[in-house]
Design a protein around this motif. Structure first.
Motif, PDB file in Angstrom:
ATOM      1  N   LYS A 229       0.813  -1.216   0.000  1.00  0.00           N
ATOM      2  CA  LYS A 229       0.000   0.000   0.000  1.00  0.00           C
ATOM      3  C   LYS A 229       0.846   1.266   0.000  1.00  0.00           C
ATOM      4  CE  LYS A 229      -0.549   0.052   5.048  1.00  0.00           C
ATOM      5  NZ  LYS A 229      -1.446  -0.273   6.154  1.00  0.00           N
ATOM      6  N   TYR A 230       2.121   1.146   0.384  1.00  0.00           N
ATOM      7  CA  TYR A 230       2.992   2.320   0.385  1.00  0.00           C
ATOM      8  C   TYR A 230       3.487   2.569  -1.043  1.00  0.00           C
ATOM      9  CZ  TYR A 230       2.732   2.067   5.415  1.00  0.00           C
ATOM     10  OH  TYR A 230       2.261   2.062   6.705  1.00  0.00           O
TER      11      TYR A 230
ATOM     12  N   PRO B 207      -2.964   6.873  11.995  1.00  0.00           N
ATOM     13  CA  PRO B 207      -3.353   5.623  11.320  1.00  0.00           C
ATOM     14  C   PRO B 207      -2.633   5.465   9.978  1.00  0.00           C
ATOM     15  CG  PRO B 207      -5.277   6.817  12.109  1.00  0.00           C
ATOM     16  CD  PRO B 207      -4.112   7.741  12.254  1.00  0.00           C
ATOM     17  N   ASP B 208      -2.552   4.219   9.502  1.00  0.00           N
ATOM     18  CA  ASP B 208      -1.788   3.910   8.290  1.00  0.00           C
ATOM     19  C   ASP B 208      -2.253   4.732   7.086  1.00  0.00           C
ATOM     20  OD1 ASP B 208      -0.304   2.159   9.706  1.00  0.00           O
ATOM     21  OD2 ASP B 208      -1.102   0.334   8.803  1.00  0.00           O
TER      22      ASP B 208
ATOM     23  N   LEU C  19      12.136   2.952   4.072  1.00  0.00           N
ATOM     24  CA  LEU C  19      11.752   2.219   2.868  1.00  0.00           C
ATOM     25  C   LEU C  19      10.325   2.567   2.450  1.00  0.00           C
ATOM     26  CD1 LEU C  19      12.957   0.137   0.917  1.00  0.00           C
ATOM     27  CD2 LEU C  19      11.861  -1.654   2.275  1.00  0.00           C
ATOM     28  N   GLU C  20       9.430   2.750   3.437  1.00  0.00           N
ATOM     29  CA  GLU C  20       8.059   3.131   3.121  1.00  0.00           C
ATOM     30  C   GLU C  20       8.023   4.481   2.411  1.00  0.00           C
ATOM     31  OE1 GLU C  20       5.955   0.794   6.919  1.00  0.00           O
ATOM     32  OE2 GLU C  20       6.311   2.952   7.008  1.00  0.00           O
ATOM     33  N   ALA C  21       8.804   5.435   2.898  1.00  0.00           N
ATOM     34  CA  ALA C  21       8.841   6.760   2.263  1.00  0.00           C
ATOM     35  C   ALA C  21       9.421   6.685   0.851  1.00  0.00           C
ATOM     36  CB  ALA C  21       9.668   7.715   3.132  1.00  0.00           C
ATOM     37  N   MET C  22      10.465   5.867   0.657  1.00  0.00           N
ATOM     38  CA  MET C  22      11.048   5.697  -0.674  1.00  0.00           C
ATOM     39  C   MET C  22      10.032   5.101  -1.646  1.00  0.00           C
ATOM     40  SD  MET C  22      14.748   4.243   0.597  1.00  0.00           S
ATOM     41  CE  MET C  22      15.508   4.033  -1.004  1.00  0.00           C
TER      42      MET C  22
END
Length: 1001
Positions: free
Chosen positions: A203-204, A295-296, A323-326
């Motif tokens: 989802k990221y 929240p996510d 890693l999520e931000a990338m």
């Protein structure tokens, strides 16, 4: 391989944090990529609310029975000194629970669980032979003890967990940095720790956010300007103070248009401290925003909206937020230490986290240099795609498979070279001169089995007439074994369905061991103990324990002959349940076990061929002499059937086939039954038929014969006929005796004889016609070459498959396997628990947890009928009593592997309503008690949730009970109470029986 994943990390206090999410994602990845591996998820009942949720998460990957739940000894705080016993017992219980799932590999999702919740983890406290793999996140507290281990209780707990970690066979590190920590700080062999990396949720990713939604979201969190984002928790190593100082330097260089958003849970005390720091650095409070938990879905939006993501931590196990931000397409910069460089993957995006000026300079570079910023954004999108949970799961599976295979090879080599002392064996069996086939069999087995064990024989007879036993064994009785059981490494019982074994039923309950099940049905001896008055309740108890209420009702029905009940029900469940393992001589016994107790009942049984010492076949001169001594001539065609003359041997059909053929008129043809006729009507009728036939002088029944005389008849026979019906799971020793003497033998396709190779016997249909048997005997009468050829192949079969040395070796392998498994069984667990200071009420609590957690070796499907609402109606409405009795009797159990069990709800939960049912059946003398209900995954509950029971039913459903709601009462007929379980219900119950575990309609 069977891999059991301890997934407490996804249940406990870390469930919604990085470790919990990592654990769940990895477990799902492993289940998704399991291939030929079997995956079992182990959960703790201490976190009941999470069990159903996790079960639902895995429905698409795993069958319901692969989600297993264990029950720790619950205490409010494991770290209170008074509760140390609860933690110690729970550690032992957890390992026993996992071991009883028979895993090849145990994977612990997070070993460092426990403070603040009721997680229980350990490695090789109880199960020291297991192959254990642990996920390694980091060793940060060990590296910075002055910061994280100031508290003595926490320090002791952490050091204990480190000791457990060193016992793991393999560590799966979430980064190369963590791997190096284990090697450097724990001295772990480099081959025992593997980097499997980590990943993020799909989802990221970059998303479009409407302008109005952007404004609303920013307003919600107090973000009025472009912002630099950090998320990941507030901790000493996270370097939040350093980040604030660095951001102040950046602001001082003219970047007044920026805010810093720190996204994570934060206590009021910490927020005030950090806000004061913001002000002391010369900034306004609004320059740094502390959002608290986000929240996510909103975190995803913040990732996509930030100008820059920064990760200034001094030490990380991996660093998922970066890693999520990338993956969201943002420019990411971070520390140049621990695991962060492997996550970011670009040296020019790194800084020294201890240098505030360097941090500010790197932020400025990204903000000022649009080309550099674009490079970082593109790199982040591409680099993040290299990380996936499937890749991490496959890496984990590959590492586990390789390490497990290496250990297997090493263990096999060790077994070849290691010296093993001879173990002591108590051998419980009748022996000669008892008139029992099992006694003779034991006399043959003991000498070859003594190659592996020092053996004492345990008998219930006045004397033993075996020269070998006298010379090589001590002869003991049952009481000796009870008093000196601890002197023996192994105990082996030989069970048969005769009075020679009646002392063994109580003995195996007191001194468990491995059993050799010569007869699957033990109902003959058990019913005899009751009918003779020796143990009046023995049969009722065996019928209930093995087959439920329907069998007891049938046994007491005036319209049913008791002998039919003996024939119908095996009554062997208690013996099988007490056994460490079961050895049989044929697959037929296994098939009967699966039919009666569920399709997997015999999965762990060992099938060892019935041993036969090679027969010394006399030459023609000796053969002639034996015939002469027996009153038979050399030219006669002699057909023999060996063993008792009885209906189960189809003796009358053999006589009918003989009389129907020309053999009856041939003076040179003789039919001999070598054995005694019982005193039944069947035998009396057969003797009458023979005496009144024209061939009466050439059809003989010898009566009981000595062992030597029995073998004389085997030596002089030309043809053997061994037929069976109503098999009880026994293996025909007489058939093997015929084959051992090279005797051409006719058998029917029944029971264990159906498994005999067709080249070694002459096999006819199970439901053969008399003429078919007559014709076959007649063919062999005139074809000596066919008899000779068949006899040679029969002899070869026995000499290879049934040789004493081969069978003794198989016995040894089976016994040792069963005992290696039992070393982790309930008896050993109870001994280990006894060494913990758990006395009085604690013992009861521990026992309840063990009973709920450790599944017994044999399971029958249960249909739990909730009769709570009709307890009073049995008294108020006599018709209800008869209806309930009819219901219990109406469910046919043979070959169902299931039982109908009324239950009722009491203060401490559901209990079996046994005393109530026995009162209904007028069998109050049967000593059954209303014990707490235990159930297995796939059992059924039928009833209706009422006040006080709904929560308990919901809990049981979450742990694998199948719940079927049905109103048990129907007051529609005037004021007469009526159980609303009519034909429709019975059809429903029968449907359940067909749906039982492992079977189909």
């Amino acid at each position: 391989m069977r891999i059991v994943i301890d997934l407490q990390a996804a249940q406990a206090s870390n469930a919604n944090r990085g470790i919990g999410r990592y654990s769940m994602a990895l477990a799902e990845g492993i289940a998704r990529n399991k291939g030929e591996h079997e995956i079992i998820i182990a959960l703790s009942a201490a976190f009941r609310d999470s069990v159903s949720t996790i079960r639902d998460r895995f429905k698409k990957f795993l069958p319901d029975e692969n989600i297993r739940v264990w029950y720790p000894v619950i205490s409010v705080n494991y770290f209170e000194p008074a509760n140390a016993w609860a933690r110690q017992v729970s550690e032992l219980l957890r390992e026993a629970f996992l071991a009883n799932l028979k895993p090849d590999v145990i994977l612990i999702s997070s070993l460092f669980e426990g403070p603040g919740d009721e997680s229980v983890t350990s490695i090789k406290l109880f199960d020291r032979k297991s192959f254990v793999v642990s996920i390694l996140y980091d060793l940060i507290p060990n590296i910075y003890p002055d910061i994280y281990l100031k508290n003595e209780i926490v320090s002791n707990w952490y050091r204990e967990k480190l000791t457990h970690l060193t016992r793991a066979d393999l560590q799966l590190a979430i980064s190369n940095s963590s791997r190096e920590e284990s090697i450097h700080y724990l001295g772990t062999n480099a081959s025992n720790v593997v980097n499997i990396s980590a990943a993020i949720d799909p989802k990221y990713k970059p998303i479009s956010i409407d302008h109005d939604d952007q404004l609303a979201l920013k307003s919600q969190f107090g973000l009025s300007k472009p912002f630099v984002l950090y998320t990941g928790g507030i901790d000493y190593r996270k370097n939040i103070e350093g980040l604030i100082h660095s951001f102040a330097l950046l602001k001082g260089r003219g970047y007044v248009y920026l805010q810093l958003a720190i996204v994570c849970s934060i206590s009021d005390e910490t927020k005030k401290r950090l806000t004061d720091l913001v002000v002391s650095c010369g900034m306004n409070q609004s320059d740094v925003v502390f959002t608290g938990f986000v929240p996510d879905e909103e975190l995803l939006a913040l990732y996509n909206l930030c100008e820059l993501f920064i990760f200034p931590s001094w030490h990380e196990g991996f660093g998922l937020p970066a890693l999520e931000a990338m993956a969201c397409g943002r420019a990411v910069i971070g520390s140049n230490c621990s695991s962060i460089p492997e996550v970011i993957g670009r040296e020019d995006a790194l800084f020294d986290p201890h240098d505030h000026g360097a941090i500010a300079e790197k932020m400025a570079q990204v903000l000022d240099d649009s080309a550099f910023r674009a490079e970082l954004e593109g790199h982040g999108l591409a680099h993040s795609k290299k990380f996936s949970w499937d890749a991490t799961a496959i890496s984990a599976l590959n590492a586990i498979t390789e390490k497990f295979s290496s250990r297997q090879i090493a263990e096999n080599e060790s077994k070849k070279s290691k010296y093993h002392r001879r173990l002591t064996l108590a051998y419980v069996s009748p022996l000669p001169p008892e008139r029992s086939g099992i006694a003779d069999y034991s006399a043959d087995l003991l000498p070859v089995l003594s190659e592996y064990y020092d053996i004492d024989v345990v008998v219930c007879q006045e004397m033993v007439s075996s020269n070998w036993v006298d010379a090589n064994c001590k002869i003991r009785n049952a009481e000796w074994l009870r008093e000196h059981a601890d002197q023996y490494d192994r105990v082996l019982y030989h069970f048969g369905n005769s009075h020679f074994h009646q002392h063994m039923f109580d003995l195996i309950a007191d001194v468990p061991g491995v059993i050799v099940l010569h007869d699957f049905y033990l109902s003959g001896i058990i019913s005899y103990l009751s009918r003779s008055g020796q143990i009046p309740i023995a049969w009722d108890m065996a019928l209930y324990n093995s087959h439920g209420y329907a069998a007891i009702i049938e046994r007491h029905s005036p319209s049913i002959d008791w002998s039919n009940v003996v024939t119908k029900y095996p009554c062997n469940f208690s013996v099988l349940e007490s056994a460490y393992g079961v050895i049989t001589h044929s697959r037929h016994s296994c098939e009967l076990a699966n039919a009666w107790y569920g399709s997997s009942a015999s999965n762990e049984w060992a099938v060892v061929p019935l041993l036969r010492s090679p027969a010394r076949i006399p030459d023609e001169k000796k053969r002639t002499a034996i015939r002469t001594e027996l009153g038979l001539s050399d030219n006669q065609f002699i057909v023999c059937s060996f063993g008792f003359v009885a209906s189960t041997k189809l003796s009358e059909k053999i006589v009918d086939a003989w009389l129907e053929s020309d053999l009856a008129k041939d003076e040179d043809c003789v039919l001999i039954f070598v054995g005694a006729a019982d005193n039944s009507e069947y035998s009396k009728k057969l003797v009458y038929k023979i005496k009144n036939s024209a061939a009466k002088d050439r059809i003989l029944i010898t009566g009981w014969t000595s062992n030597d005389l029995f073998h004389d008849y085997l030596a002089i026979a030309d043809l053997g006929i061994q037929l069976r019906t109503q098999s009880r799971g026994e293996t025909s020793a007489a058939v093997l005796d015929c084959l051992n003497y090279g005797l051409a033998t006719i058998v029917n396709r029944h029971g264990s004889m159906a498994d005999l190779p067709l080249h070694a016997v002459s096999m006819i249909d199970d439901d053969f016609e008399i003429s078919q048997l007559s014709g076959l005997i007649l063919n062999y009468r005139y074809d000596a070459d066919a008899r000779r050829a068949l006899g040679l192949q029969a002899k070869d079969l026995v000499c290879t498959l049934h040789s004493p040395k081969k069978c003794a070796t198989e016995y040894y392998v089976a016994i040792e396997h069963f005992y290696s498994q039992q070393n982790l069984g309930t008896d050993q667990l109870l001994k280990a628990v006894a060494e913990v200071n758990a006395t009085g009420a604690k013992t009861k609590v521990a026992a309840a947890s063990i009973a709920h957690s450790i599944e017994p070796p044999l399971l029958q499907l249960q249909i739990l009928i909730d009769v709570t609402e009709i307890l009073d109606d049995v008294t108020n409405f006599p018709s209800v009593r008869e209806q309930l009795k009819s219901l219990l009797a109406s469910v046919e159990y043979p070959n169902a592997g299931a039982r109908l069990e009324p239950v009722c709800f009491k203060d401490d939960g559901f209990r079996y309503a046994r005393r109530f049912v026995l009162d209904v059946l007028n069998m109050q003398y049967v000593p059954l008690q209303d014990e707490v209900v235990t159930f297995a995954i796939g059992d059924f509950y039928v009833g209706q949730a009422v006040d006080g029971t709904a929560d308990e039913i919901s809990r049981m459903k979450g742990e694998g009970l199948v719940v079927k709601y049905m109103d048990l009462l129907d007051y529609g007929q005037l004021d007469k109470g009526k159980i609303g379980l009519d034909a429709a219900f019975l059809q429903f119950v029968r449907g359940i029986l067909f749906e039982r575990r492992g079977t189909t309609t």
